[in-house]
Scaffold this motif. Structure first.
Motif, PDB file in Angstrom:
ATOM      1  N   ARG A 236       0.832  -1.202   0.000  1.00  0.00           N
ATOM      2  CA  ARG A 236       0.000   0.000   0.000  1.00  0.00           C
ATOM      3  C   ARG A 236       0.867   1.253   0.000  1.00  0.00           C
ATOM      4  NH1 ARG A 236      -2.937  -1.483   3.987  1.00  0.00           N
ATOM      5  NH2 ARG A 236      -4.451  -2.538   2.691  1.00  0.00           N
ATOM      6  N   ALA A 237       1.944   1.241   0.778  1.00  0.00           N
ATOM      7  CA  ALA A 237       2.839   2.398   0.835  1.00  0.00           C
ATOM      8  C   ALA A 237       3.540   2.623  -0.499  1.00  0.00           C
ATOM      9  CB  ALA A 237       3.873   2.199   1.950  1.00  0.00           C
ATOM     10  N   LEU A 238       3.984   1.544  -1.146  1.00  0.00           N
ATOM     11  CA  LEU A 238       4.623   1.674  -2.446  1.00  0.00           C
ATOM     12  C   LEU A 238       3.640   2.158  -3.510  1.00  0.00           C
ATOM     13  CD1 LEU A 238       6.914  -1.477  -2.499  1.00  0.00           C
ATOM     14  CD2 LEU A 238       7.621   0.910  -2.431  1.00  0.00           C
ATOM     15  N   ALA A 239       2.397   1.687  -3.437  1.00  0.00           N
ATOM     16  CA  ALA A 239       1.385   2.145  -4.391  1.00  0.00           C
ATOM     17  C   ALA A 239       1.098   3.627  -4.200  1.00  0.00           C
ATOM     18  CB  ALA A 239       0.109   1.324  -4.232  1.00  0.00           C
ATOM     19  N   ALA A 240       1.013   4.067  -2.952  1.00  0.00           N
ATOM     20  CA  ALA A 240       0.774   5.483  -2.675  1.00  0.00           C
ATOM     21  C   ALA A 240       1.948   6.330  -3.148  1.00  0.00           C
ATOM     22  CB  ALA A 240       0.527   5.686  -1.185  1.00  0.00           C
ATOM     23  N   ALA A 241       3.168   5.858  -2.926  1.00  0.00           N
ATOM     24  CA  ALA A 241       4.347   6.596  -3.373  1.00  0.00           C
ATOM     25  C   ALA A 241       4.394   6.686  -4.901  1.00  0.00           C
ATOM     26  CB  ALA A 241       5.611   5.922  -2.845  1.00  0.00           C
ATOM     27  N   ALA A 242       4.016   5.623  -5.578  1.00  0.00           N
ATOM     28  CA  ALA A 242       3.986   5.635  -7.037  1.00  0.00           C
ATOM     29  C   ALA A 242       2.941   6.618  -7.550  1.00  0.00           C
ATOM     30  CB  ALA A 242       3.702   4.232  -7.576  1.00  0.00           C
ATOM     31  N   LEU A 243       1.794   6.660  -6.884  1.00  0.00           N
ATOM     32  CA  LEU A 243       0.738   7.593  -7.287  1.00  0.00           C
ATOM     33  C   LEU A 243       1.182   9.037  -7.088  1.00  0.00           C
ATOM     34  CD1 LEU A 243      -2.157   8.080  -8.223  1.00  0.00           C
ATOM     35  CD2 LEU A 243      -2.862   7.925  -5.837  1.00  0.00           C
ATOM     36  N   VAL A 244       1.776   9.321  -5.943  1.00  0.00           N
ATOM     37  CA  VAL A 244       2.259  10.676  -5.673  1.00  0.00           C
ATOM     38  C   VAL A 244       3.352  11.053  -6.665  1.00  0.00           C
ATOM     39  CG1 VAL A 244       3.483  12.098  -3.975  1.00  0.00           C
ATOM     40  CG2 VAL A 244       1.579  10.667  -3.254  1.00  0.00           C
ATOM     41  N   GLY A 245       4.250  10.129  -6.954  1.00  0.00           N
ATOM     42  CA  GLY A 245       5.310  10.395  -7.922  1.00  0.00           C
ATOM     43  C   GLY A 245       4.766  10.660  -9.311  1.00  0.00           C
ATOM     44  N   SER A 246       3.765   9.901  -9.711  1.00  0.00           N
ATOM     45  CA  SER A 246       3.154  10.109 -11.033  1.00  0.00           C
ATOM     46  C   SER A 246       2.471  11.469 -11.104  1.00  0.00           C
ATOM     47  CB  SER A 246       2.127   9.008 -11.324  1.00  0.00           C
ATOM     48  OG  SER A 246       2.767   7.762 -11.394  1.00  0.00           O
ATOM     49  N   LEU A 247       1.754  11.827 -10.055  1.00  0.00           N
ATOM     50  CA  LEU A 247       1.111  13.136 -10.030  1.00  0.00           C
ATOM     51  C   LEU A 247       2.146  14.254 -10.051  1.00  0.00           C
ATOM     52  CD1 LEU A 247      -1.782  12.531  -7.493  1.00  0.00           C
ATOM     53  CD2 LEU A 247      -1.952  12.829  -9.961  1.00  0.00           C
ATOM     54  N   GLY A 248       3.259  14.043  -9.370  1.00  0.00           N
ATOM     55  CA  GLY A 248       4.337  15.037  -9.380  1.00  0.00           C
ATOM     56  C   GLY A 248       4.907  15.241 -10.769  1.00  0.00           C
ATOM     57  N   VAL A 249       5.083  14.163 -11.496  1.00  0.00           N
ATOM     58  CA  VAL A 249       5.612  14.262 -12.858  1.00  0.00           C
ATOM     59  C   VAL A 249       4.630  15.009 -13.757  1.00  0.00           C
ATOM     60  CG1 VAL A 249       6.194  12.896 -14.916  1.00  0.00           C
ATOM     61  CG2 VAL A 249       7.109  12.249 -12.687  1.00  0.00           C
ATOM     62  N   VAL A 250       3.348  14.700 -13.597  1.00  0.00           N
ATOM     63  CA  VAL A 250       2.331  15.382 -14.409  1.00  0.00           C
ATOM     64  C   VAL A 250       2.307  16.869 -14.085  1.00  0.00           C
ATOM     65  CG1 VAL A 250      -0.152  15.583 -14.817  1.00  0.00           C
ATOM     66  CG2 VAL A 250       0.934  13.331 -14.777  1.00  0.00           C
ATOM     67  N   LEU A 251       2.339  17.211 -12.796  1.00  0.00           N
ATOM     68  CA  LEU A 251       2.322  18.625 -12.407  1.00  0.00           C
ATOM     69  C   LEU A 251       3.578  19.341 -12.904  1.00  0.00           C
ATOM     70  CD1 LEU A 251       0.859  18.359  -8.798  1.00  0.00           C
ATOM     71  CD2 LEU A 251      -0.267  19.244 -10.861  1.00  0.00           C
ATOM     72  N   LEU A 252       4.708  18.696 -12.832  1.00  0.00           N
ATOM     73  CA  LEU A 252       5.946  19.293 -13.332  1.00  0.00           C
ATOM     74  C   LEU A 252       5.864  19.528 -14.837  1.00  0.00           C
ATOM     75  CD1 LEU A 252       8.877  20.177 -12.773  1.00  0.00           C
ATOM     76  CD2 LEU A 252       9.543  17.812 -13.215  1.00  0.00           C
ATOM     77  N   ALA A 253       5.332  18.557 -15.550  1.00  0.00           N
ATOM     78  CA  ALA A 253       5.218  18.679 -17.003  1.00  0.00           C
ATOM     79  C   ALA A 253       4.273  19.812 -17.397  1.00  0.00           C
ATOM     80  CB  ALA A 253       4.745  17.369 -17.615  1.00  0.00           C
ATOM     81  N   THR A 254       3.204  19.997 -16.641  1.00  0.00           N
ATOM     82  CA  THR A 254       2.285  21.072 -16.972  1.00  0.00           C
ATOM     83  C   THR A 254       2.845  22.422 -16.591  1.00  0.00           C
ATOM     84  OG1 THR A 254       1.124  20.789 -14.865  1.00  0.00           O
ATOM     85  CG2 THR A 254       0.236  19.610 -16.771  1.00  0.00           C
ATOM     86  N   ALA A 255       3.765  22.476 -15.656  1.00  0.00           N
ATOM     87  CA  ALA A 255       4.340  23.751 -15.222  1.00  0.00           C
ATOM     88  C   ALA A 255       5.452  24.222 -16.166  1.00  0.00           C
ATOM     89  CB  ALA A 255       4.902  23.614 -13.816  1.00  0.00           C
ATOM     90  N   LEU A 256       6.021  23.317 -16.946  1.00  0.00           N
ATOM     91  CA  LEU A 256       7.095  23.693 -17.859  1.00  0.00           C
ATOM     92  C   LEU A 256       6.544  24.461 -19.057  1.00  0.00           C
ATOM     93  CD1 LEU A 256       9.190  20.402 -17.882  1.00  0.00           C
ATOM     94  CD2 LEU A 256       9.763  22.545 -16.747  1.00  0.00           C
ATOM     95  N   PRO A 257       7.312  25.407 -19.573  1.00  0.00           N
ATOM     96  CA  PRO A 257       6.839  26.134 -20.744  1.00  0.00           C
ATOM     97  C   PRO A 257       6.799  25.238 -21.979  1.00  0.00           C
ATOM     98  CG  PRO A 257       9.093  26.749 -20.235  1.00  0.00           C
ATOM     99  CD  PRO A 257       8.615  25.865 -19.119  1.00  0.00           C
ATOM    100  N   ALA A 258       5.840  25.492 -22.835  1.00  0.00           N
ATOM    101  CA  ALA A 258       5.733  24.723 -24.076  1.00  0.00           C
ATOM    102  C   ALA A 258       6.837  25.140 -25.038  1.00  0.00           C
ATOM    103  CB  ALA A 258       4.368  24.952 -24.713  1.00  0.00           C
TER     104      ALA A 258
END
Length: 59
Positions: free
Chosen positions: A36-58
């Motif tokens: 459960r902890a690894l699944a939660a960490a993977a979810l948080v990491g995936s959301l972090g990558v998505v947020l980082l990608a959306t914050a970068l300039p096109a």
């Protein structure tokens, strides 16, 4: 064993591989807290990558 499992196990044996994982049954007696902890960490990491990608300039 089902017919296709026998053929895969025979092919693995002929190729020199151990086919024990093909015949093992999952028991479900692992570490649910760690999973459960690894699944939660993977979810948080995936959301972090998505947020980082959306914050970068096109480009």
């Amino acid at each position: 064993m089902e017919d296709h499992t026998v053929h895969v196990a025979a092919a693995c044996t002929a190729a020199g591989y151990d086919h024990a994982p093909l015949t093992a049954k999952a028991g479900g007696t692992g570490r649910p807290g760690a999973a459960r902890a690894l699944a939660a960490a993977a979810l948080v990491g995936s959301l972090g990558v998505v947020l980082l990608a959306t914050a970068l300039p096109a480009t």
